[in-house]
Design a protein around this motif. Structure first.
Motif, mmCIF file in Angstrom:
data_model
loop_
_atom_site.group_PDB
_atom_site.id
_atom_site.type_symbol
_atom_site.label_atom_id
_atom_site.label_comp_id
_atom_site.label_asym_id
_atom_site.label_seq_id
_atom_site.Cartn_x
_atom_site.Cartn_y
_atom_site.Cartn_z
ATOM 1 N N ARG B 206 18.092 16.703 4.814
ATOM 2 C CA ARG B 206 18.319 18.138 5.699
ATOM 3 C C ARG B 206 17.478 17.864 7.186
ATOM 4 O O ARG B 206 17.827 18.569 7.887
ATOM 5 C CB ARG B 206 17.455 19.445 4.848
ATOM 6 N N LEU B 207 16.801 16.984 7.124
ATOM 7 C CA LEU B 207 16.299 16.874 8.804
ATOM 8 C C LEU B 207 17.368 16.395 9.591
ATOM 9 O O LEU B 207 17.280 16.920 10.696
ATOM 10 C CB LEU B 207 15.329 15.674 8.602
ATOM 11 N N ASN B 208 18.444 15.721 9.057
ATOM 12 C CA ASN B 208 19.523 15.541 9.923
ATOM 13 C C ASN B 208 20.433 16.982 10.203
ATOM 14 O O ASN B 208 21.251 17.050 11.136
ATOM 15 C CB ASN B 208 20.700 14.574 9.277
ATOM 16 N N ALA B 209 20.355 17.844 9.282
ATOM 17 C CA ALA B 209 21.213 19.085 9.304
ATOM 18 C C ALA B 209 20.293 20.159 10.092
ATOM 19 O O ALA B 209 21.205 21.285 10.395
ATOM 20 C CB ALA B 209 21.497 19.394 7.823
ATOM 21 N N GLU B 210 19.035 20.036 10.131
ATOM 22 C CA GLU B 210 18.552 21.254 10.669
ATOM 23 C C GLU B 210 17.985 20.653 12.148
ATOM 24 O O GLU B 210 18.081 19.576 12.549
ATOM 25 C CB GLU B 210 17.154 21.516 9.884
ATOM 26 N N THR B 211 17.003 21.928 12.821
ATOM 27 C CA THR B 211 16.794 21.491 14.063
ATOM 28 C C THR B 211 15.380 21.505 14.252
ATOM 29 O O THR B 211 14.793 21.840 15.167
ATOM 30 C CB THR B 211 17.278 22.681 15.056
ATOM 31 N N PHE B 212 14.735 21.433 13.136
ATOM 32 C CA PHE B 212 13.485 21.064 12.994
ATOM 33 C C PHE B 212 12.619 19.857 13.612
ATOM 34 O O PHE B 212 13.333 19.007 14.001
ATOM 35 C CB PHE B 212 12.674 20.822 11.496
ATOM 36 N N ASP B 340 21.338 28.636 14.749
ATOM 37 C CA ASP B 340 21.462 27.335 15.115
ATOM 38 C C ASP B 340 23.126 27.126 15.803
ATOM 39 O O ASP B 340 23.184 26.575 16.793
ATOM 40 C CB ASP B 340 21.453 26.295 13.856
ATOM 41 N N LEU B 341 23.743 28.130 15.053
ATOM 42 C CA LEU B 341 25.419 28.055 15.707
ATOM 43 C C LEU B 341 25.213 28.533 17.004
ATOM 44 O O LEU B 341 26.094 28.336 18.001
ATOM 45 C CB LEU B 341 26.346 28.647 14.811
ATOM 46 N N ILE B 342 24.572 29.829 17.408
ATOM 47 C CA ILE B 342 24.163 30.553 18.345
ATOM 48 C C ILE B 342 23.763 29.326 19.735
ATOM 49 O O ILE B 342 24.668 29.298 20.682
ATOM 50 C CB ILE B 342 23.517 31.709 18.679
ATOM 51 N N ALA B 343 22.767 28.703 19.342
ATOM 52 C CA ALA B 343 22.558 27.733 20.081
ATOM 53 C C ALA B 343 23.344 26.591 20.372
ATOM 54 O O ALA B 343 23.224 26.081 21.458
ATOM 55 C CB ALA B 343 21.056 26.763 19.358
ATOM 56 N N LYS B 344 24.492 26.458 19.538
ATOM 57 C CA LYS B 344 25.452 25.346 19.880
ATOM 58 C C LYS B 344 26.684 25.967 20.800
ATOM 59 O O LYS B 344 27.546 25.332 20.899
ATOM 60 C CB LYS B 344 25.792 24.679 18.572
ATOM 61 N N PRO B 359 14.928 41.177 7.980
ATOM 62 C CA PRO B 359 14.187 40.996 9.561
ATOM 63 C C PRO B 359 15.428 40.393 10.339
ATOM 64 O O PRO B 359 16.538 39.826 9.902
ATOM 65 C CB PRO B 359 13.231 39.791 9.158
ATOM 66 N N ARG B 360 15.379 40.835 11.708
ATOM 67 C CA ARG B 360 16.257 40.340 12.721
ATOM 68 C C ARG B 360 15.669 39.153 13.226
ATOM 69 O O ARG B 360 14.771 39.037 13.995
ATOM 70 C CB ARG B 360 16.382 41.560 13.862
ATOM 71 N N LEU B 361 16.366 38.061 12.888
ATOM 72 C CA LEU B 361 16.066 36.569 13.228
ATOM 73 C C LEU B 361 16.783 36.122 14.261
ATOM 74 O O LEU B 361 16.045 35.174 15.012
ATOM 75 C CB LEU B 361 15.697 35.565 12.012
ATOM 76 N N ALA B 362 17.891 36.387 14.168
ATOM 77 C CA ALA B 362 18.959 35.860 15.248
ATOM 78 C C ALA B 362 19.482 36.662 16.146
ATOM 79 O O ALA B 362 19.506 37.750 16.009
ATOM 80 C CB ALA B 362 20.279 35.052 14.380
ATOM 81 N N ASP B 363 19.564 35.910 17.409
ATOM 82 C CA ASP B 363 20.018 36.877 18.735
ATOM 83 C C ASP B 363 21.598 37.305 18.333
ATOM 84 O O ASP B 363 22.317 36.821 19.094
ATOM 85 C CB ASP B 363 20.058 35.875 19.604
ATOM 86 N N CYS B 364 21.891 38.203 17.546
ATOM 87 C CA CYS B 364 23.118 38.528 17.075
ATOM 88 C C CYS B 364 23.128 39.989 16.355
ATOM 89 O O CYS B 364 21.817 40.160 16.019
ATOM 90 C CB CYS B 364 24.027 37.621 16.475
ATOM 91 N N GLU B 365 24.304 40.407 16.143
ATOM 92 C CA GLU B 365 24.212 41.694 15.627
ATOM 93 C C GLU B 365 23.767 41.491 14.176
ATOM 94 O O GLU B 365 23.984 40.512 13.561
ATOM 95 C CB GLU B 365 25.536 42.495 15.354
ATOM 96 N N LEU B 366 22.773 42.379 13.415
ATOM 97 C CA LEU B 366 22.270 42.206 12.066
ATOM 98 C C LEU B 366 22.847 43.683 11.240
ATOM 99 O O LEU B 366 22.608 44.396 11.876
ATOM 100 C CB LEU B 366 20.670 42.107 11.896
ATOM 101 N N LEU B 367 23.325 43.133 10.330
ATOM 102 C CA LEU B 367 23.961 44.343 9.341
ATOM 103 C C LEU B 367 23.064 44.292 8.005
ATOM 104 O O LEU B 367 23.492 43.670 6.941
ATOM 105 C CB LEU B 367 25.436 44.322 9.284
ATOM 106 N N ALA B 368 21.987 44.937 8.284
ATOM 107 C CA ALA B 368 21.143 44.786 6.895
ATOM 108 C C ALA B 368 21.488 45.898 6.007
ATOM 109 O O ALA B 368 22.171 46.594 6.070
ATOM 110 C CB ALA B 368 19.726 45.322 7.318
ATOM 111 N N GLY B 369 21.499 45.523 4.667
ATOM 112 C CA GLY B 369 21.818 46.194 3.500
ATOM 113 C C GLY B 369 23.397 46.254 3.419
ATOM 114 O O GLY B 369 23.963 47.314 2.638
ATOM 115 N N ALA B 370 24.123 45.564 4.076
ATOM 116 C CA ALA B 370 25.569 45.194 3.840
ATOM 117 C C ALA B 370 26.105 44.158 3.111
ATOM 118 O O ALA B 370 25.370 43.533 2.788
ATOM 119 C CB ALA B 370 26.181 45.087 5.414
ATOM 120 N N GLN B 371 27.201 44.433 2.640
ATOM 121 C CA GLN B 371 28.037 43.390 1.837
ATOM 122 C C GLN B 371 29.404 43.236 2.227
ATOM 123 O O GLN B 371 30.104 43.985 2.489
ATOM 124 C CB GLN B 371 28.149 43.830 0.350
#
Lengths: 95, 984
Positions: B206-212, B340-344, B359-371
């Motif tokens: 996963r080190l190749n797949a992540e941005t850690f 990561d996709l936003i960063a790309k 929690p709101r972690l990414a810089d995009c719209e968060l739809l909490a409690g949605a399905q």
């Protein structure tokens, strides 16, 4: 599986041929009373333990020793390996 | 086509391009790509059709767990079906084809199955194709297979080679991600013999797949530095492209190394794959974790994939499935995909999180409690439909959806020896339970998912494993790394929605199928699996088993561990049959044994037959002979008329020596042996302890304490084993030694009235082999051809005056040529196993057909040979009542009533008046041949009370060959019953 041969160290089980229960060492006396019955029991009656089992293995592609291997039939753990000749002697077999 | 969905960065070599085709269409990719990442970069989402309903499918994952993107790779003889596009490494010129579609991937006529999905539910085949039974094999199964099959085979021979190899190590590390690398570094620096195996072509997991970052380095840079150090250590073997497929007893592992799969064709002399057998004193499983999806209506459209896979494509391969994506998750890790996709530079429409308090972690719209309750798009995702927290519906346009339901530790190898995983509530997943001896687990496979935690457990577990085997190692200094806790609310499927919600995309199993199975009372996990086919086929349910279990638990009102789990069996991923076969194919399937005179026999034009591994001459055709019978008849007549020679080297030979040798043989053979004089040979019959005949042969006494035994060719190995058993286990103090000398001596039977005259020209003159000097059954050590040591036995299988002569193997070829030259005057012929067989049937000698594992000495007419005055193996039980019945079978001969009629071996004997059925069976014919001496077919076999029925007429019936012949019962000794010839 790996069998720790008492003379040759760890060997792959593929080098061996399996025979069966080590009680095959205890061949009855042909002149005993009811010898036919005794031979029948010797040849056909076996315990089938879920657990520790003493069994005969032949190192066919090796030094041709017969071994008595104590193996757990549930886990394949091998707890002891002896030369069958020594086991036979300890069980009173001679000539 | 351009690489429209190619992003910046990634671990691909943009300086070089590869051309490849998919369904004939040309694309470009780069070194470092997989087929899946290259297709994705080129804007291809549709990669296959599903197994049952032919639904359009794209990639779900970025690894070997892939259920959907199965393709045919290459063409011609190298065409390989059912290859995962997600693991196929791209190379220049790669040809790939989609499967299970007709006429094309975009328009598949069989997709009509999808319309009938209401009928094609779980158990459909079992319920529908039941009657009539005869239709199953001829109609239903071929039809279903045609409709549902995956890829196709080329049906040509595989042109590639596959090898097998053996490796030994102190520590086998399965998986080269962060924990495996940390473990390898720890053990490698300590000087232990380490094997590090990873199924990927690049180490790092996963080190190749992540941005850690790890300390100051990026993940891939830390990996590169670590691998460089590992490769510099001579005690560490780094094996990429190597899948450990199974863990077996006592630290033995199977592994498949794909040596050449990333090349168009293997380099000259190189195998395509190697099957390794790895002997490891300790094993550390660092197999990581596999992400699991969430089921919802129409969740199988191309573009819908695992969240972790979506960011793996973006980060490692610089590819995105679409320019606008969304994320559906029940845990914090899912948000990483959005980040990561936003960063790309990819637009992330929203993160849909089932948790109301997400929690709101990414810089995009968060739809909490949605399905996500439905999706749309015919050949790929266009829209997703949501139920928001406030109950309203919303539709979002996006070309891809990353789904994250949490991660399952990859416990596969802990189960191969029946270990059962245990439930871990914190991550809502099974973690390793009881472990096989010698195996330990580190990293994400234990359920610890943070980068720091997996590095920590990698190095610590390596130290523990090595100290177990007395090796000292020190934990390595760990870099600073991400250490976020798992934050997840278990969520398995969206209850709302009209369309089918797919659990197992490889087998087209839906939530509804599991419900149906439950309704029909399939309550055990194992039954569910077999009824619905959930978790079967190439991916073995790596992404679907958990979902199925969770729904079962829900329906039964139990906890997931209360329902149980299926355990895994080897192999971890599919293995090509060629790899398992290795070099053992075609003529190399098993070894061939040739006798010393093989070359000579070949020169004579011999036709060979395999007996055991031996090649024996069957007959020696001469010019003008058009059928084998002509050759065999001629050989028989020549032997009985003058002299012939036959190679009998293949008979087993056992050298028996020691002061107790005579007594030992006396117990091995049922007949008496102790008093056999020196210089004599005797026929011996060996019984099994149960009283059944085991083998026969002749044994010669060369000295007081030295015997040479012969066994039949087929039983040479088992007889030797049996004798060693008797020697070591039954009579351990007897002074007797055994050794197999089958291969040490070349031996020839010289048979016929002129055999002595011929041999007098071979045997050195100081040895008297006249009838007086060397009578029937004599044996002796002699010299031949002017001083070569040899052994001579006056024994006869043919019934003629005959000898067997043996010389050391290396002189075998020379001897046969000398014999043939010396015999020219007598028109000596070589004869093969067929003539040998005819002559032994003419003499009524038992062979393998008669010693067939069911017959006793009594049956063979040798009941009186079994000595009752001594102990021998089998003698006691041969006295059993059941083996001594009055109507016991006895060996007799048969001749047809009508001269030209054939006697068929295998046919059964019936009375001429009684019914022909098994209940009235009188016996059977074991061997039959045409006797050129009697000019008639003859047979021998077993008949109830045979000895008393001479002259009786019987029917010989063989339903197998459709024959029904009248035969007369006669003595089995057809030729020279008094034995005058062999004593001549």
């Amino acid at each position: 599986m790996i069998i720790h041969h008492p003379l040759l160290g760890p060997r792959d089980a593929q080098e061996f041929t399996y025979l069966g229960d080590a009680s095959l060492i205890d061949r009855p006396d042909w002149q005993a009373e009811h010898a036919v019955d005794r031979f029948h029991d010797y040849l056909y009656l076996r315990d089938n333990p879920a657990g520790e089992h003493r069994e005969l293995w032949f190192h066919e592609v090796g030094d041709r020793s017969w071994l008595v291997v104590t193996r757990n039939t549930l886990t394949h753990e091998i707890t002891s390996v002896e030369l069958a000749r020594d086991v036979a002697r300890s069980r009173g077999r001679s000539k | 086509m351009t690489q429209s969905n190619r992003l910046e960065g990634g671990q691909i070599d943009r300086s070089r391009s590869f051309d490849f085709t998919f369904d004939g269409k040309r694309f470009k990719g780069h070194p470092g790509d997989t087929l899946a990442s290259a297709l994705m970069a080129n804007g291809v989402r549709l990669m296959g059709r599903s197994f049952k309903y032919h639904r359009p499918r794209g990639v779900l994952s970025a690894g070997s767990e892939e259920p959907n993107a199965l393709v045919e790779l290459r063409s011609g003889a190298r065409q390989e079906p059912n290859t995962r596009a997600t693991t196929a490494e791209l190379f220049d010129g790669l040809e790939a084809k989609s499967q299970n579609r007709w006429p094309s991937l975009r328009f598949d006529a069989m997709a009509i199955n999808d319309r009938f999905s209401n009928f094609l539910t779980a158990g459909f085949y079992y319920k529908t194709f039941m009657w009539p039974a005869a239709f199953w094999e001829k109609l239903y199964e071929p039809m279903i297979r045609k409709a549902a099959g995956l890829g196709s085979l080329s049906l040509q021979d595989d042109p590639d080679a596959y090898d097998k190899g053996f490796l030994h190590c102190d520590l086998l590390i399965v998986g080269g991600g962060p924990s495996g690398l940390a473990a390898a570094l720890t053990a490698g620096r300590a000087g232990a013999r380490v094997i590090l195996a990873d199924e990927d072509f690049a180490f790092g997991g996963r080190l190749n797949a992540e941005t850690f970052t790890l300390g100051d380095a990026s993940g891939p840079d830390w990996v590169a530095a670590t691998v460089e150090e590992l490769r510099s250590l001579p005690n560490v073997r780094c094996m990429s492209r190597t899948t450990v497929i199974g863990g077996f007893d006592h630290g033995i592992h199977g592994a498949v190394e794909r040596v050449s799969d990333h090349l168009a064709t293997p380099a000259p002399g190189k195998p395509r794959q190697i099957l390794w057998r790895i002997y490891a004193r300790r094993t550390l499983l660092c197999a990581g974790a596999i992400e699991r999806p969430i089921a919802f209506a129409n969740n199988d459209r191309p573009g819908i994939m695992l969240g972790g896979a979506m960011r793996a494509y973006a980060n490692r391969w610089a590819a995105t499935p679409a320019q606008k994506v969304a994320v559906f998750t029940n845990n914090d890790d899912g948000h990483r995909t959005a980040i990561d996709l936003i960063a790309k530079g990819v637009r992330v429409a929203a993160v849909i999180d089932v948790r109301a308090d997400a929690p709101r972690l990414a810089d995009c719209e968060l739809l909490a409690g949605a399905q996500v309750i439905d999706t749309d798009g015919r050949l790929g995702l266009n829209f997703i439909k949501l139920r928001l927290a406030d109950g309203s519906e919303r539709t979002i346009e996006c070309g891809a959806l990353g789904v994250s339901g949490g991660w399952n530790p990859n416990v596969h190898l802990t189960c191969h020896q029946r270990g059962r995983p245990v439930w871990n509530e914190a991550i809502a997943a099974f973690v390793p339970g009881t472990l096989p001896q010698g195996q330990s687990v580190a990293g994400a496979a234990t359920g610890d998912f943070s980068t720091y935690a997996v590095l920590r457990s990698g190095t610590d577990q390596a130290v523990v494993a090595l100290s177990d085997i007395g090796l000292e190692a020190k934990a390595i200094d760990l870099p600073q790394a991400e250490d976020a806790p798992v934050n997840l609310t278990p969520f398995w499927h969206v209850a709302e929605g009209k369309g089918r919600a797919w659990l197992d995309q490889q087998n087209d199993v839906t939530v509804k199928d599991v419900k149906l199975a439950h309704q029909e009372n399939f309550r055990s996990v194992e039954h569910l699996k077999r009824y619905t086919t959930l978790g079967m086929a190439t991916d073995q349910g790596k992404t679907s088993n958990m979902g199925g279990l969770a729904i079962m638990a829900e329906l039964a009102g139990k906890t997931i561990p209360g329902v149980g789990t299926t355990i895994f069996r080897p192999p971890y991923t599919p293995v090509a049959m060629g790899t398992l076969g290795g070099r053992s194919r075609g003529q190399h399937f098993h070894p061939v044994r040739e006798t010393p005179s093989h070359k000579w026999a070949k020169e004579q034009g011999a036709v060979f037959i395999e007996t055991g591994n031996w090649l024996r001459a069957q007959w020696f055709p001469r010019p003008g002979e058009t059928t084998w019978r002509e050759s065999v008849d001629r050989e028989v007549r020549a032997v009985r008329g003058s002299v012939g020679v036959c190679d009998v080297t293949t008979l087993g030979k056992i050298d028996v020596q020691g002061t107790d040798a005579a007594e030992f043989l006396n117990r091995i053979y049922a007949n008496a042996f102790a008093k056999l004089p020196v210089g004599k040979t005797r026929y011996g019959l060996m019984l099994r302890e149960d009283g059944i005949a085991m083998d026969d042969g002749t044994t010669a006494r060369l000295a007081e304490d030295h015997f040479v035994m012969t066994t039949t060719t087929a039983n040479a190995v088992t007889v030797y084993r049996h004798m060693e058993f008797a020697r070591q286990c039954l009579w351990p103090d007897m002074d007797v030694q055994l050794i197999s000398t089958t291969e040490a001596w070349a031996q020839y039977a010289v048979a016929g009235p002129n055999s002595r005259k011929l041999l007098q020209r071979i045997v050195d003159p100081e040895f008297d082999i006249s009838n007086e000097g060397f009578p029937f059954m004599a044996c002796g050590e002699i010299t031949v051809c002017g001083g070569l040591r040899a052994r001579l036995f006056r024994i006869s299988f043919s019934g003629e005056l005959a000898f067997e002569i043996a010389v050391p193997t290396r002189y075998g070829d020379a001897l046969i040529r000398r014999i043939m030259a010396a015999g020219e005057e007598f028109a000596v012929v070589p004869y093969g196993t067929e003539a040998l067989g005819v002559m032994r049937i003419e003499k009524g000698h038992a062979a393998g057909n008669e010693l067939n594992g069911t017959t006793t000495a009594l049956n063979l007419g040798m009941g009186r040979m079994v000595s009752k005055k001594k102990d021998a193996i089998g003698s006691t039980l041969s006295e059993r009542e059941g083996l001594n019945q009055e109507d016991a079978l006895a060996l007799v001969g048969f001749r047809p009533k009508v001269a030209e009629e054939k006697v068929t071996a295998g046919g059964h004997l019936m009375t001429t008046t009684g019914p022909v059925d098994a209940a009235h069976d009188q016996g059977y014919v074991t061997s039959a041949a045409y006797s050129p001496i009697l000019e008639s077919y003859i047979g021998i076999g077993f008949l109830k009370r045979g000895a008393e029925r001479m002259g009786e007429t019987l029917r010989l019936v063989s339903p197998l060959t459709g024959t029904d012949t009248e035969v007369e019962v006669v003595s089995a000794h057809f030729v020279d019953p008094e034995g005058d010839r062999l004593r001549a």
